[in-house]
Design a protein around this motif. Sequence first.
Motif: not given
Length: 339
Positions: A160-173
């Motif tokens: 979950a922490g890794r997903l938040e980092d990716l989503l906040n940086s615009g890497q939704a895919v």
Amino acid sequence: MSLLNDALRDLEKREHEPGGPDKAIPAGLTQPASGANRLWPIAAVALIALLAMAGGAWFWLAGGEGAAPQVANAPQPVTRPEPQFDPEPVVKAVETVPEPQPVVQADPEAASESAPEPEPEPEPEPESSVASGGDAESEPAPEQASVRELTPRERDRRLAGRLEDLLNSGQAVQARERLRAHLVLDSDAPRSREVMALYHLRRGNPARAREWLPDTVVRLYPSLRLLRARIARSEQGRGEALAWLEQDPPAAERYPDYHTMLAALYQQTGQSAEAASIWAGLLETDDTQARWWAGLGIALESQGRSESARSAFAQAARLPGLPEQLRLYVEQRLSGEQG
């Protein structure tokens, strides 16, 4: 003894020569035989014997000085007592001829018993690398801890922490692909599902959010039921949302947001008594929340309990954190205005 033998042979030769012993004596010097003259040969023989004995004693003493060390160094049988030697010849032998000292091997057990053990010196305390200015690499590396397999909850929290980092940086895919790969091994992953669903809800896309909230998983976790109720309210209405929240509500102190939405939906669907009960339960856990006092006042006012509602509104007005629109409503009720 050789001198004594020579003297005897010479005397015997003189006696057997013609004329006897008087032949060697010049004329006019002979005297008639007497007892003293007859004892002279015996005295001479005794003197020679004494001289020979004195010479033998001197030779023995001279030879004994060199032989004494040999006697001292001769090996003695184990069973026989040690012989008592005359100290005088031994001392002279040591003075004249230095005797080689035998190599004596020290007995470690005897040495340890006779010599006192030295007291151990106190070991110096190791200086830390910070105090001595040394590098941290010079310190002995601690033993590597045994690797423990992470539990499903720990893996979910880390993902979950890794997903938040990716989503906040615009890497939704990339976040979506990572979550799908994780769900192959762990089909629940409630925290990771919550992160992806909230991301789409905040962007006004409840349908995409619902893809991460299947019914079989949502019924197991209160946090996912709350998200599913929000999606149902936006797509199907308040009644459907209330149906999701009424399924096994958790404790109010653990999930206050869950109970806040449940009380609001009760109030919005005309169930003010149920709403008042939920607000009262929340205030039992924390009576410093102005919003909960305001909600309780609205629920009590809906039941016609004006005095109790006014007391709740007054308490809400005294506390900070009340949203502006709700504060205006509370002030109107306290001033007696109808809105």
